[in-house]
Design a protein around this motif. Structure first.
Motif: not given
Ligand code: GDP
Length: 508
Positions: A82-87, A180-181, A183-184, A216-218
């Motif tokens: 959930d730290h944003g790898k896929t994003t 990452n993140k 923007d939060k 910010s990956a998002l």
């Molecule tokens: P993974 O488990 O590491 O692959 O994480 P995901 O890519 O699935 O991201 C987990 C959650 O974090 C998702 O709901 C994404 O939308 C959110 N997320 C990922 N990157 C960011 C970011 O840069 N900013 C914010 N606000 N949310 C993010």
């Protein structure tokens, strides 16, 4: 086998084709023996071919440094769930800043490339997480040059962050931190860097050499910064490859496509892969029919660090296998056959040693169970056995049942089974008025010693999953010793009960 070959060499009337290709002994060794014994000999063409068939395909030795050219880095993204790898992977794939050549929608083939405005390329493996990374590592394959460690700025270092660091360190792969993140509102990049210190990841802010990039990956913020940091590190690493000669590569994805048949994605590590190349990977081989890039476009060739989808495999090779180019289809078949044979042999050896180990353990246990007691005389032994076996029957004072006892000898195939039997006997309450007496127990087939002991004590022998040889059976019959051999515990217990009952005085 050697005799056979000697004969084949000296006497040409022996049909060489009757020899399995891999039964040919090491050529140098044969030459030496023949020379030493003063024999004249000549290798036949058949032998030359067979000798070649006996070789696996091997990677070439390191290339002449003058042949090496720079190649793009291959990057794996790791970090806590959930730290944003896929994003991050998704936004890199779609990113406008770093555009793919065709600009089309990239397909999931296991890896993709991005190109910076300045022209440098980066190859990203798109299976996030360390599962793929460590399964590659476990196979001894180094697929990755750089790890991008994604840490959410609002969450900080978590246990999988630490695991990822350990994986990268063990593989000696350098890290770039993607904070990452950012923007939060709760994002605290400084905290992330501070927490990383505890795990020997010293970012530049703290005087270390690890780059940390806030992104910010998002939102797609600062992906270019991350890409530039990656390229900068790759330049420092002077990543190079030899684009000449037979191709070498690594399978990073493998599946069967309805239309195309077995399809793999490979990362090319050496040489330039083209249509028509013959490849081996594990026990599969391919004559390359088509090459596709990550945009699903047919391409003519793939150079080092390029992820490429290969169509033309005879069956599906597994992920993590090394790809080697060989000179012909014939050679590919030989290599596959050779590898299958080696694997069979390996399996046989493993099975054999498992059996031997079991036998050895068996024997050791048996030895121990005997040695522990051999220094005692039989009276002392009997005492020990008695203490092990409680009376399983309530001894009626009236019947003075001390006279009513059933001596037995217990034999089992392994320590566990003897233990189980003794435990059952211990707790067994037959509500009978006869005492069970274990005069001896042990592991292994019924022996002469067991029979002699049974004779001395007037005991019956109960064996669980053990055998008694013919001469033992004869000896038992001669000595009036009853053998009860069973493979099922409850049957053994039934018989024991019957024998106990038979000892009881008739009910009046
Ligand atoms: P993974 O488990 O590491 O692959 O994480 P995901 O890519 O699935 O991201 C987990 C959650 O974090 C998702 O709901 C994404 O939308 C959110 N997320 C990922 N990157 C960011 C970011 O840069 N900013 C914010 N606000 N949310 C993010």
């Amino acid at each position: 086998d050697f005799d056979h070959i000697l004969e084949a060499l000296v006497n040409t009337s022996v049909n060489l084709d009757s020899l399995r290709p891999y039964s040919v002994l090491d050529k140098k060794w044969i030459e030496k023996v023949l020379t030493l014994s003063g024999m004249k000999f000549k290798w036949t063409k058949v032998h030359e071919e067979r000798e070649r068939a006996n070789r696996d395909a091997h990677p070439r030795p390191p290339a002449d440094p003058s042949l090496l050219v720079s190649r793009p880095p291959v990057v794996t993204i790791m970090g806590h769930v959930d730290h944003g790898k896929t994003t991050l992977l998704d936004s890199l794939r779609k990113s406008q800043i770093v555009s793919t050549e065709a600009g089309g929608i990239t397909q999931h083939i296991g890896a993709f490339r991005v190109q910076l405005p300045t022209g440098e390329k980066i190859t990203f493996l798109d299976t996030p997480g360390h599962a793929a990374f460590s399964s590659m590592r476990a196979r001894g394959a180094n697929s990755t040059d750089i790890v991008i460690l994604v840490v959410a700025a609002d969450d900080g270092v978590m246990n999988q962050t630490v695991e990822s660091i350990q994986h990268a360190k063990r593989a000696k792969v350098p890290i770039i931190v993607a904070v990452n993140k950012c923007d939060k509102p709760k994002a605290d990049p400084e905290r992330v860097k501070r927490e990383l210190l505890a795990h020997d990841v010293v970012c530049e802010d703290f005087g270390g050499d690890i780059q940390a990039i806030n992104i910010s990956a998002l939102k797609g913020d600062n992906l270019l910064g991350l890409a530039e940091a990656t390229v900068a590190l790759a330049e420092l690493m002077e990543l190079k490859a030899d684009p000449t000669g037979p191709v070498e590569g690594l399978i990073i994805e493998s599946r069967t496509d309805k239309g195309k048949g077995p399809v793999t994605t490979a990362i090319i590590q050496r040489g330039v892969l083209k249509r028509g190349c013959v490849l081996v990977a594990g026990k599969s081989w391919a004559k390359v029919r088509f090459l596709y890039d990550e945009n699903g476009q047919v391409v003519k060739e793939a150079e080092p660090s390029t992820p490429i989808q290969v169509v033309g495999w005879k069956d599906t090779p597994s992920v993590g296998k090394t790809i080697l180019e060989v000179e012909s289809e014939q050679r590919a078949r030989e290599v596959v056959e050779w590898r299958s044979y080696q694997e069979e042999q390996q399996k046989l050896v493993e099975e054999q040693s498992a059996i031997e180990l079991k036998q050895k353990l068996h024997q050791e246990e048996y030895q121990q169970s005997r040695e522990g007691l051999t220094h005692l005389n039989w009276r002392e032994r009997r005492k020990i056995f008695r203490s092990r076996t409680k009376s399983i029957v309530r001894v009626s004072e009236k019947t003075q049942s001390k006279e009513l006892s059933l001596p037995v000898i217990i034999k089992g195939d392994v320590n566990g089974s003897v233990e189980t039997l003794l435990n059952i006997l211990d707790t067994y309450d037959a509500q009978q008025e006869c005492q069970l007496e274990v005069v001896h127990f042990g592991i292994g087939d019924v022996s002469e010693n067991d029979v002699n002991m049974a004779k001395t004590f007037g005991a019956s022998i109960y064996g669980f999953n053990v055998a008694a040889g013919r001469h033992i059976q004869q000896l038992a019959a001669k000595s009036g010793v009853t053998l009860h051999l069973h493979a099922v515990i409850y049957k053994l217990m039934e018989q024991l009960k019957d024998e106990l009952s038979s000892k009881l005085p008739p009910v009046i």
